[in-house]
Scaffold this motif. Structure first.
Motif, PDB file in Angstrom:
ATOM      1  N   GLN A 185      -7.995   6.571  36.054  1.00  0.00           N
ATOM      2  CA  GLN A 185      -8.691   6.757  34.781  1.00  0.00           C
ATOM      3  C   GLN A 185     -10.194   6.570  34.953  1.00  0.00           C
ATOM      4  O   GLN A 185     -10.997   7.343  34.411  1.00  0.00           O
ATOM      5  CB  GLN A 185      -8.152   5.796  33.722  1.00  0.00           C
ATOM      6  N   LEU A 186     -10.585   5.569  35.715  1.00  0.00           N
ATOM      7  CA  LEU A 186     -12.006   5.338  35.951  1.00  0.00           C
ATOM      8  C   LEU A 186     -12.625   6.466  36.769  1.00  0.00           C
ATOM      9  O   LEU A 186     -13.777   6.847  36.543  1.00  0.00           O
ATOM     10  CB  LEU A 186     -12.217   4.001  36.657  1.00  0.00           C
ATOM     11  N   VAL A 187     -11.877   6.999  37.724  1.00  0.00           N
ATOM     12  CA  VAL A 187     -12.383   8.139  38.501  1.00  0.00           C
ATOM     13  C   VAL A 187     -12.637   9.333  37.585  1.00  0.00           C
ATOM     14  O   VAL A 187     -13.686   9.989  37.670  1.00  0.00           O
ATOM     15  CB  VAL A 187     -11.417   8.522  39.642  1.00  0.00           C
ATOM     16  N   ASN A 188     -11.696   9.613  36.688  1.00  0.00           N
ATOM     17  CA  ASN A 188     -11.874  10.739  35.761  1.00  0.00           C
ATOM     18  C   ASN A 188     -13.114  10.547  34.893  1.00  0.00           C
ATOM     19  O   ASN A 188     -13.899  11.489  34.682  1.00  0.00           O
ATOM     20  CB  ASN A 188     -10.635  10.898  34.878  1.00  0.00           C
ATOM     21  N   ILE A 189     -13.289   9.334  34.380  1.00  0.00           N
ATOM     22  CA  ILE A 189     -14.465   9.045  33.549  1.00  0.00           C
ATOM     23  C   ILE A 189     -15.741   9.209  34.370  1.00  0.00           C
ATOM     24  O   ILE A 189     -16.723   9.821  33.916  1.00  0.00           O
ATOM     25  CB  ILE A 189     -14.371   7.624  32.965  1.00  0.00           C
ATOM     26  N   PHE A 190     -15.730   8.680  35.591  1.00  0.00           N
ATOM     27  CA  PHE A 190     -16.909   8.755  36.449  1.00  0.00           C
ATOM     28  C   PHE A 190     -17.268  10.203  36.772  1.00  0.00           C
ATOM     29  O   PHE A 190     -18.445  10.594  36.690  1.00  0.00           O
ATOM     30  CB  PHE A 190     -16.666   7.982  37.739  1.00  0.00           C
ATOM     31  N   LEU A 191     -16.271  11.001  37.145  1.00  0.00           N
ATOM     32  CA  LEU A 191     -16.544  12.385  37.528  1.00  0.00           C
ATOM     33  C   LEU A 191     -17.108  13.190  36.361  1.00  0.00           C
ATOM     34  O   LEU A 191     -17.930  14.102  36.563  1.00  0.00           O
ATOM     35  CB  LEU A 191     -15.272  13.047  38.069  1.00  0.00           C
ATOM     36  N   GLN A 192     -16.688  12.877  35.155  1.00  0.00           N
ATOM     37  CA  GLN A 192     -17.217  13.558  33.980  1.00  0.00           C
ATOM     38  C   GLN A 192     -18.620  13.074  33.631  1.00  0.00           C
ATOM     39  O   GLN A 192     -19.478  13.865  33.213  1.00  0.00           O
ATOM     40  CB  GLN A 192     -16.293  13.343  32.779  1.00  0.00           C
ATOM     41  N   ALA A 193     -18.870  11.767  33.807  1.00  0.00           N
ATOM     42  CA  ALA A 193     -20.120  11.176  33.317  1.00  0.00           C
ATOM     43  C   ALA A 193     -21.251  11.185  34.335  1.00  0.00           C
ATOM     44  O   ALA A 193     -22.418  11.361  33.971  1.00  0.00           O
ATOM     45  CB  ALA A 193     -19.857   9.734  32.866  1.00  0.00           C
ATOM     46  N   HIS A 194     -20.934  11.006  35.608  1.00  0.00           N
ATOM     47  CA  HIS A 194     -21.965  10.788  36.611  1.00  0.00           C
ATOM     48  C   HIS A 194     -23.017  11.894  36.696  1.00  0.00           C
ATOM     49  O   HIS A 194     -24.217  11.584  36.817  1.00  0.00           O
ATOM     50  CB  HIS A 194     -21.340  10.550  37.991  1.00  0.00           C
ATOM     51  N   PRO A 195     -22.631  13.166  36.633  1.00  0.00           N
ATOM     52  CA  PRO A 195     -23.668  14.206  36.749  1.00  0.00           C
ATOM     53  C   PRO A 195     -24.757  14.107  35.682  1.00  0.00           C
ATOM     54  O   PRO A 195     -25.886  14.563  35.913  1.00  0.00           O
ATOM     55  CB  PRO A 195     -22.861  15.507  36.601  1.00  0.00           C
ATOM     56  N   SER A 196     -24.449  13.504  34.548  1.00  0.00           N
ATOM     57  CA  SER A 196     -25.430  13.422  33.464  1.00  0.00           C
ATOM     58  C   SER A 196     -26.291  12.158  33.543  1.00  0.00           C
ATOM     59  O   SER A 196     -27.296  12.054  32.827  1.00  0.00           O
ATOM     60  CB  SER A 196     -24.732  13.458  32.100  1.00  0.00           C
ATOM     61  N   TRP A 197     -25.930  11.215  34.421  1.00  0.00           N
ATOM     62  CA  TRP A 197     -26.651   9.952  34.461  1.00  0.00           C
ATOM     63  C   TRP A 197     -28.110  10.136  34.872  1.00  0.00           C
ATOM     64  O   TRP A 197     -28.989   9.439  34.377  1.00  0.00           O
ATOM     65  CB  TRP A 197     -25.980   8.974  35.419  1.00  0.00           C
ATOM     66  N   LYS A 198     -28.373  11.067  35.764  1.00  0.00           N
ATOM     67  CA  LYS A 198     -29.746  11.279  36.231  1.00  0.00           C
ATOM     68  C   LYS A 198     -30.663  11.706  35.088  1.00  0.00           C
ATOM     69  O   LYS A 198     -31.866  11.450  35.125  1.00  0.00           O
ATOM     70  CB  LYS A 198     -29.773  12.334  37.328  1.00  0.00           C
ATOM     71  N   ASN A 199     -30.103  12.370  34.109  1.00  0.00           N
ATOM     72  CA  ASN A 199     -30.912  12.903  33.015  1.00  0.00           C
ATOM     73  C   ASN A 199     -31.068  11.930  31.855  1.00  0.00           C
ATOM     74  O   ASN A 199     -31.808  12.195  30.916  1.00  0.00           O
ATOM     75  CB  ASN A 199     -30.292  14.202  32.490  1.00  0.00           C
ATOM     76  N   GLN A 200     -30.337  10.824  31.932  1.00  0.00           N
ATOM     77  CA  GLN A 200     -30.429   9.836  30.858  1.00  0.00           C
ATOM     78  C   GLN A 200     -31.628   8.933  31.090  1.00  0.00           C
ATOM     79  O   GLN A 200     -31.948   8.592  32.230  1.00  0.00           O
ATOM     80  CB  GLN A 200     -29.152   8.981  30.802  1.00  0.00           C
ATOM     81  N   GLU A 201     -32.271   8.550  30.015  1.00  0.00           N
ATOM     82  CA  GLU A 201     -33.388   7.620  30.150  1.00  0.00           C
ATOM     83  C   GLU A 201     -32.839   6.268  30.586  1.00  0.00           C
ATOM     84  O   GLU A 201     -31.808   5.802  30.094  1.00  0.00           O
ATOM     85  CB  GLU A 201     -34.117   7.466  28.820  1.00  0.00           C
ATOM     86  N   ALA A 202     -33.523   5.644  31.521  1.00  0.00           N
ATOM     87  CA  ALA A 202     -33.079   4.342  32.017  1.00  0.00           C
ATOM     88  C   ALA A 202     -33.090   3.325  30.886  1.00  0.00           C
ATOM     89  O   ALA A 202     -33.981   3.311  30.049  1.00  0.00           O
ATOM     90  CB  ALA A 202     -33.988   3.872  33.148  1.00  0.00           C
TER      91      ALA A 202
END
Length: 215
Positions: A185-202
């Protein structure tokens, strides 16, 4: 996790700075890795639906997860080739060493609650991890979170024994080991979310109080 709510002590960031400064001097590469894992652990906890306090537990556990590598000889940490059995045994002691380093702070409940995540960040859901060979949900949730982001960062960074891998290869490996090494479940969440993390404001609190202050 023993609690969903609690308080982060006012001195937590100063304590983190003091501990991490030692790691930065001894092993700058591991220091940088721990800072990244701390931030990513907080983000994965957030995207997995954990509350702000739980996110802070994940962040600090991720920050400290490899601090025990200060107790591992640099000849093993930086060895360009494969570790022999004895070196592998020594390297595998680092989660317990990390726990021991942080344990004096555990008089406060916040730090007591991050210890299982630190100790367990190399446990696998199939029960073949270390140091305690915990199985499935016996592995603390924070430890399962750290393992996913720790593996991602470790694989994508260049190390003494290999070059960093492209992110698509990293994603494929996480998916391949989902349900055996990693919480699926965590892998699925990570794979969906991680590509967008770079674009999020810190997160400013994280940047100002933790990473920037420690760095």
């Amino acid at each position: 996790m023993s609690s969903s709510f609690g308080d982060v002590p006012a001195w937590a960031y100063e304590a983190a700075q003091a501990l991490m400064q030692s790691l930065k001097i001894v092993d700058p590469a591991t220091f940088a890795h721990c800072c990244r894992v701390g931030e990513m652990s907080r983000k994965l906890a957030r995207d997995a639906g954990l509350n702000e306090y739980q996110q802070k537990l994940a962040e600090f556990a991720g920050l400290f997860h490899d601090i025990g590598k200060m107790g591992i000889p640099q000849s093993i940490i930086s060895k360009p080739g494969k570790l022999d059995d004895n070196e592998y045994r020594i390297m595998n002691s680092h989660p317990v060493l990390s726990e021991e380093i942080v344990k004096p702070l555990a008089k406060h409940d916040f730090f007591a609650q991050i210890l299982p995540g630190i100790r367990g960040h190399h446990e696998r859901v199939d029960g073949t991890g270390y140091p305690d060979k915990k199985l499935g949900d016996e592995v603390p949730l924070i430890a399962r979170i750290i393992l996913v982001v720790d593996t991602c960062d470790a694989m994508s960074q260049t190390r003494a024994y290999r070059k960093g891998l492209p992110m698509d290869v990293v994603y494929a490996e996480l998916k391949r080991c989902s349900g055996t090494q990693f919480d699926s479940q965590l892998v699925n969440i990570f794979l969906q979310a991680h590509p967008s993390w770079k674009n999020q404001e810190a997160d400013q609190e994280t940047e100002n109080k933790l990473i920037k202050k420690i760095a």
